[in-house]
Design a protein around this motif. Structure first.
Motif, PDB file in Angstrom:
ATOM      1  N   SER A 141       0.837  -1.196   0.000  1.00 54.23           N
ATOM      2  CA  SER A 141       0.000   0.000   0.000  1.00 54.23           C
ATOM      3  C   SER A 141       0.873   1.247   0.000  1.00 54.23           C
ATOM      4  CB  SER A 141      -0.902   0.029   1.234  1.00 54.23           C
ATOM      5  OG  SER A 141      -1.628  -1.165   1.310  1.00 54.23           O
ATOM      6  N   PHE A 142       1.964   1.228   0.774  1.00 57.30           N
ATOM      7  CA  PHE A 142       2.843   2.394   0.803  1.00 57.30           C
ATOM      8  C   PHE A 142       3.386   2.676  -0.589  1.00 57.30           C
ATOM      9  CE2 PHE A 142       3.953   1.118   5.402  1.00 57.30           C
ATOM     10  CZ  PHE A 142       2.785   1.711   5.858  1.00 57.30           C
ATOM     11  N   VAL A 143       3.792   1.606  -1.273  1.00 60.51           N
ATOM     12  CA  VAL A 143       4.346   1.791  -2.611  1.00 60.51           C
ATOM     13  C   VAL A 143       3.281   2.362  -3.545  1.00 60.51           C
ATOM     14  CG1 VAL A 143       5.285   0.594  -4.621  1.00 60.51           C
ATOM     15  CG2 VAL A 143       6.097   0.009  -2.344  1.00 60.51           C
ATOM     16  N   VAL A 144       2.065   1.814  -3.462  1.00 61.14           N
ATOM     17  CA  VAL A 144       0.990   2.305  -4.327  1.00 61.14           C
ATOM     18  C   VAL A 144       0.673   3.756  -3.988  1.00 61.14           C
ATOM     19  CG1 VAL A 144      -1.436   2.049  -4.931  1.00 61.14           C
ATOM     20  CG2 VAL A 144       0.020   0.032  -4.688  1.00 61.14           C
ATOM     21  N   TRP A 145       0.602   4.049  -2.706  1.00 58.94           N
ATOM     22  CA  TRP A 145       0.318   5.429  -2.313  1.00 58.94           C
ATOM     23  C   TRP A 145       1.409   6.373  -2.777  1.00 58.94           C
ATOM     24  CZ3 TRP A 145      -1.420   4.091   3.363  1.00 58.94           C
ATOM     25  CH2 TRP A 145      -2.752   3.666   3.313  1.00 58.94           C
ATOM     26  N   PHE A 146       2.641   5.922  -2.654  1.00 51.29           N
ATOM     27  CA  PHE A 146       3.755   6.742  -3.102  1.00 51.29           C
ATOM     28  C   PHE A 146       3.583   7.062  -4.583  1.00 51.29           C
ATOM     29  CE2 PHE A 146       8.061   7.055  -4.898  1.00 51.29           C
ATOM     30  CZ  PHE A 146       8.541   8.114  -4.160  1.00 51.29           C
ATOM     31  N   ALA A 147       3.248   6.018  -5.348  1.00 44.06           N
ATOM     32  CA  ALA A 147       3.027   6.223  -6.778  1.00 44.06           C
ATOM     33  C   ALA A 147       1.862   7.178  -7.001  1.00 44.06           C
ATOM     34  CB  ALA A 147       2.767   4.885  -7.459  1.00 44.06           C
ATOM     35  N   ALA A 148       0.803   7.006  -6.204  1.00 46.39           N
ATOM     36  CA  ALA A 148      -0.383   7.841  -6.373  1.00 46.39           C
ATOM     37  C   ALA A 148      -0.054   9.306  -6.093  1.00 46.39           C
ATOM     38  CB  ALA A 148      -1.496   7.359  -5.453  1.00 46.39           C
ATOM     39  N   ILE A 149       0.762   9.540  -5.079  1.00 47.69           N
ATOM     40  CA  ILE A 149       1.115  10.922  -4.748  1.00 47.69           C
ATOM     41  C   ILE A 149       1.927  11.550  -5.872  1.00 47.69           C
ATOM     42  CG2 ILE A 149       2.551  12.327  -3.204  1.00 47.69           C
ATOM     43  CD1 ILE A 149       1.595  10.535  -0.924  1.00 47.69           C
ATOM     44  N   ILE A 150       2.852  10.756  -6.420  1.00 43.13           N
ATOM     45  CA  ILE A 150       3.635  11.261  -7.544  1.00 43.13           C
ATOM     46  C   ILE A 150       2.701  11.635  -8.696  1.00 43.13           C
ATOM     47  CG2 ILE A 150       5.389  10.695  -9.257  1.00 43.13           C
ATOM     48  CD1 ILE A 150       6.781  10.634  -6.739  1.00 43.13           C
ATOM     49  N   VAL A 151       1.756  10.740  -8.985  1.00 44.38           N
ATOM     50  CA  VAL A 151       0.815  11.005 -10.073  1.00 44.38           C
ATOM     51  C   VAL A 151       0.030  12.279  -9.775  1.00 44.38           C
ATOM     52  CG1 VAL A 151      -1.231  10.163 -11.283  1.00 44.38           C
ATOM     53  CG2 VAL A 151       0.605   8.587 -10.683  1.00 44.38           C
ATOM     54  N   TRP A 152      -0.378  12.411  -8.547  1.00 42.95           N
ATOM     55  CA  TRP A 152      -1.192  13.546  -8.128  1.00 42.95           C
ATOM     56  C   TRP A 152      -0.432  14.860  -8.345  1.00 42.95           C
ATOM     57  CZ3 TRP A 152      -0.618  16.214  -3.107  1.00 42.95           C
ATOM     58  CH2 TRP A 152      -1.696  17.069  -2.797  1.00 42.95           C
ATOM     59  N   ILE A 153       0.821  14.883  -7.874  1.00 44.80           N
ATOM     60  CA  ILE A 153       1.628  16.091  -8.023  1.00 44.80           C
ATOM     61  C   ILE A 153       1.896  16.369  -9.494  1.00 44.80           C
ATOM     62  CG2 ILE A 153       3.906  17.078  -7.583  1.00 44.80           C
ATOM     63  CD1 ILE A 153       3.917  15.605  -4.920  1.00 44.80           C
ATOM     64  N   LYS A 154       2.325  15.327 -10.170  1.00 41.48           N
ATOM     65  CA  LYS A 154       2.676  15.447 -11.574  1.00 41.48           C
ATOM     66  C   LYS A 154       1.456  15.930 -12.372  1.00 41.48           C
ATOM     67  CE  LYS A 154       5.609  14.254 -14.883  1.00 41.48           C
ATOM     68  NZ  LYS A 154       6.975  14.319 -15.180  1.00 41.48           N
ATOM     69  N   ASN A 155       0.319  15.442 -11.993  1.00 38.41           N
ATOM     70  CA  ASN A 155      -0.924  15.794 -12.656  1.00 38.41           C
ATOM     71  C   ASN A 155      -1.182  17.288 -12.555  1.00 38.41           C
ATOM     72  OD1 ASN A 155      -3.440  15.190 -13.938  1.00 38.41           O
ATOM     73  ND2 ASN A 155      -4.416  15.496 -11.943  1.00 38.41           N
ATOM     74  N   VAL A 156      -1.012  17.821 -11.339  1.00 35.54           N
ATOM     75  CA  VAL A 156      -1.251  19.244 -11.137  1.00 35.54           C
ATOM     76  C   VAL A 156      -0.270  20.057 -11.966  1.00 35.54           C
ATOM     77  CG1 VAL A 156      -1.202  21.095  -9.443  1.00 35.54           C
ATOM     78  CG2 VAL A 156      -2.245  18.905  -8.869  1.00 35.54           C
ATOM     79  N   ILE A 157       0.997  19.601 -11.965  1.00 30.27           N
ATOM     80  CA  ILE A 157       1.999  20.327 -12.754  1.00 30.27           C
ATOM     81  C   ILE A 157       1.620  20.317 -14.233  1.00 30.27           C
ATOM     82  CG2 ILE A 157       4.407  20.324 -13.501  1.00 30.27           C
ATOM     83  CD1 ILE A 157       5.146  19.187 -10.778  1.00 30.27           C
ATOM     84  N   ASN A 158       1.179  19.150 -14.702  1.00 30.30           N
ATOM     85  CA  ASN A 158       0.783  19.036 -16.107  1.00 30.30           C
ATOM     86  C   ASN A 158      -0.379  19.956 -16.453  1.00 30.30           C
ATOM     87  OD1 ASN A 158       2.670  17.256 -16.891  1.00 30.30           O
ATOM     88  ND2 ASN A 158       1.364  15.431 -16.735  1.00 30.30           N
ATOM     89  N   VAL A 159      -1.334  19.944 -15.550  1.00 26.80           N
ATOM     90  CA  VAL A 159      -2.534  20.742 -15.809  1.00 26.80           C
ATOM     91  C   VAL A 159      -2.181  22.222 -15.855  1.00 26.80           C
ATOM     92  CG1 VAL A 159      -4.755  21.401 -14.870  1.00 26.80           C
ATOM     93  CG2 VAL A 159      -4.069  19.031 -14.820  1.00 26.80           C
ATOM     94  N   TYR A 160      -1.258  22.608 -14.963  1.00 22.97           N
ATOM     95  CA  TYR A 160      -0.824  24.001 -14.955  1.00 22.97           C
ATOM     96  C   TYR A 160      -0.105  24.331 -16.256  1.00 22.97           C
ATOM     97  CZ  TYR A 160       1.639  28.240 -13.556  1.00 22.97           C
ATOM     98  OH  TYR A 160       2.127  29.521 -13.508  1.00 22.97           O
ATOM     99  N   LYS A 161       0.684  23.368 -16.728  1.00 24.84           N
ATOM    100  CA  LYS A 161       1.389  23.573 -17.999  1.00 24.84           C
ATOM    101  C   LYS A 161       0.382  23.804 -19.115  1.00 24.84           C
ATOM    102  CE  LYS A 161       5.168  20.786 -18.473  1.00 24.84           C
ATOM    103  NZ  LYS A 161       5.501  19.392 -18.810  1.00 24.84           N
ATOM    104  N   LEU A 162      -0.685  23.006 -19.087  1.00 23.50           N
ATOM    105  CA  LEU A 162      -1.736  23.139 -20.096  1.00 23.50           C
ATOM    106  C   LEU A 162      -2.354  24.540 -20.038  1.00 23.50           C
ATOM    107  CD1 LEU A 162      -3.639  19.733 -19.980  1.00 23.50           C
ATOM    108  CD2 LEU A 162      -2.245  20.650 -21.834  1.00 23.50           C
ATOM    109  N   GLN A 163      -2.582  24.991 -18.778  1.00 21.48           N
ATOM    110  CA  GLN A 163      -3.186  26.316 -18.609  1.00 21.48           C
ATOM    111  C   GLN A 163      -2.303  27.369 -19.259  1.00 21.48           C
ATOM    112  OE1 GLN A 163      -3.534  27.529 -14.505  1.00 21.48           O
ATOM    113  NE2 GLN A 163      -3.739  29.665 -15.096  1.00 21.48           N
ATOM    114  N   LYS A 164      -0.988  27.250 -18.987  1.00 24.26           N
ATOM    115  CA  LYS A 164      -0.038  28.218 -19.536  1.00 24.26           C
ATOM    116  C   LYS A 164      -0.040  28.169 -21.057  1.00 24.26           C
ATOM    117  CE  LYS A 164       3.307  30.178 -16.826  1.00 24.26           C
ATOM    118  NZ  LYS A 164       4.737  29.970 -16.467  1.00 24.26           N
TER     119      LYS A 164
END
Lengths: 437, 286, 486
Positions: free
Chosen positions: C120-143
């Motif tokens: 679960s820790f590994v999956v959560w770790f991956a999920a958090i990375i996805v979550w952060i990366k997702n926000v960064i991507n979305v912001y890039k799209l906005q720009k």
């Protein structure tokens, strides 16, 4: 069912997260199929009872037969019984690696029972005895049908944990009548002298706690097993018979230093026997065939010899064990597993087992058969039942005892140095009685 | 150069030289010869008296093909072959994929990933075995070839170094040119780099194919239902040497050993050439 | 190979942290400067994509989020809360006569709790990375939208996975395999080293729990439990290092010598000879080593021959052997030497192949000019061949050393069931003089279920290998002669 679905879901999610961990992608396919698979597998029919059964290599045909009979006895139930190979002597090691994956029913040597019970691997038969009604029996019937020692070997703390299937799991003396007379065979000194004269060897395994204990048990020493799995041992003191442990070691060294003695590596007894170098060897019923083949009509077997301590003759007391049929505590079809184990250990099966693999029955009625009474090896083995010792030791016993046996076999201890012998025994007891860590 | 050659080619030194090699080769082959000889013995157990068997016979080869409950050699052979083929395909793909990504491509996580691989390679594999077993059990993959294949191939990406070394020798300029021409990375991978790297591909294919034939530790752990017909060759033969069985099966073990060794030897001989090319191709440029 | 290792460690560590720093600052900027939908993406992963009309991506991200949440509720929550105690409910069962089955209570399985929590820790770790990366991507799209740049369609996005983002396509599955089958198991057993998972605490019937550094203290002689454990550890460690050193060097040198011999112009039929040597490695190790073990057994064929030619008697007379046979694999000293010799037998042909390859690549002009200068063959070997070999295969030498520290097969196959120690302190700790740390570890788990000590030993092995690798590579980088051969 829920668990399986979840694990599939988990699998799918894992793939998904990993893929998108570095971006995004479409992998809906994977999750779809894996969930579907889960549903398929889940719809098992409850009708067929699946059981796995482990037995020794030589018993495979016997077990196939018994299973067939078992199935026809309970013909209104559908079975899917798989038979696998696992020798009794190593059953514990395999089972304890993963109890849940072990067979539902398996055979093991009685010295493993303590470890198996402590790990919770064996079903408590008293709790499930109700099911024996299906076989028109009660647990007490089973208890009274078998030799009482065998039931005792299957019992821990007053609870019965396995069905006895065969007895006389012990070792005794095979010898070549043409080289050693029956009177010579009664005593280590005369055996070795006769062997020397014939230019042959006398073989015994010493680097094993199973064999090496016979000298100490004979001198009145004991081992015991505590509830927490630790072992008690008094070999470094003086036995109730008034024999000092150091003197036993000296007698052993006396034997091993004789040029006619050959210390045989554990497991190499049959090899040694086959090589034809020996005119006498200490082994068990499993080597009866080999011995008969090597020595032909001169083949003979008798109880263990006595050995000399000071000016006294002391009878060796072998470890005397049984083979037991276990029911896995985590078996999915507990009831049927118990019935199968009982079936394998009933009178008819035991008789059959003797016929196919010379396994000495524990069933009192089966023991009365003529063929059993006439068998030389069985006679030698069962003649030791009175003084044979049900070896009670914990897991910490084996390695230190093996090392000790090897030291004696290799002559690493000086027979003249009492203090050194005492030190060796003290270390042995230290190692054996150490708490489990 | 020529002067040297003439001096060296004096007959006596040449003979001496070759005799020396012959002697070394002879020592090297003694156990192998013993294996082959013993496999043709008429005696089921081990012969401890003479080097050559007292009586010759091929009966134990015949027995190998008449399965009993212990020895089911033909079945084991098929099992191992299936596992080996699957392992081979997956492992080769994984190794080449990782090697290409780390060698030809440049991306931010490249270095950290490679370092991670170095660190993971330092842990003793034995240690992880129990845990791997429970992971497989969770997915219901113990006692299945799928599980065995996964164990052999899932982590194969960690063994990418040799292949990467080889890919490093592929001229960068070629890849650049292809990229400028508008080739996708996938096309460069499949149509340029792979065809240019035949030695390392063959090497990877063969070495991953051989893995299931050699391993007995993992196989023993995963195929733990005790059903002989499901074994791979390695555990099947290994179990023949159990204390209780060795007397009846030693010669069969030798015969089985010889039979497994023949195809593997052939693969090895083929691989030898590519192994030499692949490994040095990788190492020289590094 | 040299390039790869050069300066990796220090540079990589600092580079790694820089990358992480950049990652989080990117996330901070995105959250602070993003529009409503970017901020909403913190809660609903698909929000930003919906705003930029990337509907497929939005669906995928939403599905992923749902999967992560479902995973947490239905799976992780069954195990992670018990991570601190590793379970409290012991297994109990009641037999039900009607179903003929045992009914278990909802018991805790410590090992599963540990494994799945980690999972679960590994999956959560991956999920958090996805979550952060997702926000960064979305912001890039906005720009990108603000700057009026082209926003990729889904199809175009997919195309990048065989183009500039091909490495993701390539690495996903292998990395996933490594995470599940190597990383998680290793982490798991690192955790086990801090528990009391042993014979007395075996799931499913029993529970185990955290014990801190107790096992490490036991290993180093403290704790008072098995005072011999520390002693056995030192002895086994000593032999492990001696073995690794000797087995690496002997096969390395032997391989080079053999390949020089075979590649000499004086050799007739080099291919045939090479074939003979390769034959010995083509026989699977479990066959060849088990065979050799029987070959050298106490009453094996070699002993019979030695006895017949009187060698055993001679050794007896000079006091080298105290038994009626030569204890090739059953006495300390003898066994140690024999194991290394047998390892030469298995290992040299391999090294010979590698050395052959390397030798063929020695720059011909260097050899040529040396010969013109009148250098003798031995001088050429010392001045050109050997340094070149060392340069090329140096890093491989280090990896070989590590491999030999972990060389399970040779030791296990040669000594299991054959060797019995006569050192009581070793016997009391279930160790033998010929054990490597890994074989000892294996025996502790297989025969004694002492998983906690096995894990501790495993960690020590790792530390030894890691330290050795670091030191060796640093040393090699200092003595860098890269320019010489390029």
């Amino acid at each position: 069912m829920r668990k399986k679905l979840i694990s599939m879901l988990l699998c799918a999610t894992m793939v998904a997260t990993a893929v998108t961990g570095c971006g995004a992608s479409d992998d809906k396919d994977t999750s779809d199929t894996s969930v579907k698979k889960g549903t398929d597998e889940g719809s098992k029919s409850d009708e067929t009872v699946k059981l796995t059964l482990w037995g020794a290599e030589g018993d495979q045909d016997f077990l196939t037969d018994v299973v067939k009979k078992f199935q026809s006895t309970y013909s209104d139930q559908k079975f899917d019984i798989q038979i696998g190979v696992e020798s009794e002597s190593s059953a514990k090691d395999t089972v304890l690696t993963d109890i849940e994956a072990a067979a539902d029913v398996y055979s093991f040597a009685s010295d493993q029972i303590a470890d198996l019970v402590r790990a919770g691997a064996l079903a408590n038969l008293d709790e499930v005895s109700e099911v024996l009604k299906k076989a028109n029996k009660t647990l007490d019937d089973v208890k009274s049908a078998n030799v009482s020692d065998s039931i005792e070997a299957a019992t821990v703390d007053g609870k019965m944990y396995a069905f006895p299937t065969s007895g006389a799991n012990t070792y005794f003396l095979y010898y070549d009548k043409s080289k050693i007379s029956e009177t010579d065979a009664a005593n280590w000194d005369t055996i070795l002298a006769a062997a020397k004269k014939a230019g042959k060897k006398v073989g015994m395994t010493l680097n094993s706690g199973w064999y090496v204990a016979s000298f100490f048990y004979g001198a009145g020493f004991t081992t015991g097993l505590n509830a927490d799995g630790t072992t008690t041992m008094d070999w470094n003191g003086t036995s109730p018979d008034g024999i000092k442990g150091t003197d036993v070691v000296k007698s052993m060294l006396d034997i091993t230093s004789n040029s006619a003695f050959r210390a045989v590596t554990d497991g190499k007894l049959s090899d040694t026997l086959k090589s034809g170098d020996c005119c006498a060897i200490i082994s068990g019923t499993w080597d009866a065939g080999v011995a008969a083949e090597v020595w032909g009509e001169n083949y003979a077997a008798i109880k263990l010899p006595t050995f000399t301590v000071g000016d006294k003759q002391v009878q060796m007391h072998p470890a005397y064990g049984y083979k037991l049929e276990a029911v896995n505590a985590y078996s999915e079809n507990m009831g049927w597993a118990v019935l199968l184990a009982e079936f394998i250990s009933n009178e008819e099966s035991q008789t059959k087992h003797f016929e196919t693999a010379e396994q000495v029955p524990t069933n009192i009625k089966a023991l009365e058969a003529d063929s059993i009474k006439k068998n030389v090896a069985v006679a030698a083995a069962t003649s030791q039942a009175d003084f044979g010792v049900i070896q009670e030791v914990g897991g910490k016993y084996w390695d230190p005892a093996k090392t000790f046996g090897e030291m004696v076999a290799k002559g690493k201890i000086s027979a003249k140095d009492d203090a050194a012998i005492q030190k060796v025994l003290d270390k042995l007891v230290d190692g054996v009685t150490a708490p489990l860590d | 150069m020529k002067v040297k050659k003439m001096k060296d080619s004096r007959l006596s030194t040449i003979i001496l030289h070759n005799v020396l090699i012959g002697v070394i080769a002879f020592i090297w082959l003694i156990p192998i010869v013993w294996l082959v000889c013993t496999s043709f013995s008429a005696f089921s157990g081990m012969n401890t008296h003479t080097f050559f068997p007292e009586k010759w016979s091929i009966s134990y080869y015949v027995k190998l093909f008449h399965p009993d409950t212990v020895a089911q050699f033909p079945q084991w052979f098929i099992n191992t072959f299936v596992v080996a083929c699957a392992t081979c395909v997956i492992s080769t793909m994984f190794v080449l994929m990782v090697a290409y990504a780390t060698s030809i491509m440049r991306f931010p996580m490249r270095k950290p990933l490679m370092n991670m691989a170095v660190i993971l390679n330092l842990f003793p594999g034995m240690l992880a075995m129990i845990a791997v077993y429970f992971v497989l059990k969770t997915f219901n993959l113990t006692n299945s070839y799928a599980g065995l294949i996964m164990v052999y191939s899932a982590s194969s990406g960690l063994g990418y170094l040799i292949a990467k070394g080889f890919f490093d020798t592929v001229p960068r300029a070629l890849c650049e040119a292809a990229r400028i021409d508008g080739c996708s990375e996938a096309r460069i991978f499949f149509q340029m780099v792979i065809p240019m790297s035949r030695p390392i591909v063959v090497y990877t294919v063969i070495s991953s194919f051989l893995m299931p034939w050699m391993d007995f530790v993992y196989a023993k752990m995963i195929l733990n239902a005790g059903v002989s017909s499901k074994y791979t060759v390695a555990i099947g033969l290994y179990k023949m040497l159990d204390k209780q069985l060795i007397n009846d099966y030693f010669t069969q073990f030798c015969a089985g050993g010889v039979l497994v060794s023949i195809p593997i030897s052939i693969l090895f001989i083929i691989m030898q050439k590519f192994y030499v090319e692949g490994i040095t191709g990788g190492a020289v440029k590094g | 190979m040299a390039n790869r290792t050069k300066g990796t460690v220090a540079a990589a560590v600092s580079g790694f942290f820089k990358a992480i720093g950049g990652f989080f600052s990117g996330f901070g900027t995105a959250v602070a400067k993003g529009d409503l939908f970017v901020k909403l993406s913190l809660l609903w992963w698909g929000a930003g994509y919906v705003r930029r009309k990337q509907y497929v991506k939005a669906v995928i991200m939403t599905a992923l989020e749902a999967a992560a949440i479902l995973f947490t509720i239905f799976f992780a929550m069954d195990y992670v809360p018990k991570f601190g105690s590793l379970g409290t409910v012991q297994a109990e069962k009641v037999f039900n006569m009607d179903t003929m089955k045992s009914e278990f209570n909802d018991y805790d399985h410590s090992f599963k709790i540990l494994l799945f929590s980690l999972f679960s820790f590994v999956v959560w770790f991956a999920a958090i990375i996805v979550w952060i990366k997702n926000v960064i991507n979305v912001y890039k799209l906005q720009k990108m939208e603000e700057n009026g740049e082209h926003i990729n369609t889904f199809r175009e996005d997919m195309k990048t996975y065989i183009g500039e983002r091909f490495h993701i396509t390539l690495l996903t599955l292998p990395v996933l395999g490594i995470v599940v089958f190597t990383l998680i198991p290793i982490l798991l057993l690192v955790f086990v080293a801090f528990t009391n998972y042993d014979q007395n605490h075996m799931p499913p019937s029993q529970l185990f729990s955290w014990v801190g550094f107790k096992n490490f203290i036991t290993l180093f002689g403290g704790g008072g439990l098995t005072s011999t454990f520390g002693y056995a550890f030192v002895r086994v460690l000593g032999w492990t290092l001696v073995w690794a050193l000797f087995s690496t060097l002997t096969t390395y040198i032997g391989g080079i010598l053999l390949s020089l011999l075979l590649n000499s112009k004086k050799t007739r039929m080099p291919k045939f000879w090479r074939f003979l040597f390769v034959l010995t490695i083509a026989v699977p190790q479990f066959v060849s080593l088990l065979l050799v073990r029987n070959f050298f057994a106490d009453n094996g064929i070699v002993n019979t021959i030695c006895d017949n030619i009187g060698l055993t008697g001679f050794l007896n007379d000079i006091g080298l052997v105290g038994t009626t046979y030569i204890p090739f694999l059953s006495a300390p000293g003898w066994a140690h030497v024999m194991i290394i010799i047998i390892n030469i037998w298995v290992g040299v042909p391999y090294q010979m192949l590698i050395a052959t390859g390397v030798l063929m690549n020695i720059p011909a002009d260097q050899l040529e000019s040396a010969k013109v200068d009148g250098a003798k063959p031995f001088q050429i070997f010392r001045k050109i061949t050997m340094p070149y070999m060392l340069f090329i295969t140096g890093p491989a030498l280090v990896t070989d050393f590590v491999k030999n520290v972990n060389n399970f097969n040779v030791i296990y196959l040669l000594t299991q069931d054959v060797y019995t120690t006569t050192d009581q302190a070793m016997g009391n700790s279930q160790a033998q003089e010929v054990d490597l740390l890994v074989t000892w570890l294996f025996r502790l788990t297989q025969d004694y279920y002492n998983y906690k000590m096995a894990s501790v030993i495993g960690i020590i092995v790792f530390i030894i290998c890691a330290v050795f690798t670091l030191v060796a590579f640093n040393f090699m980088i200092k003595g860098d002669k890269e320019g010489t051969y390029q």
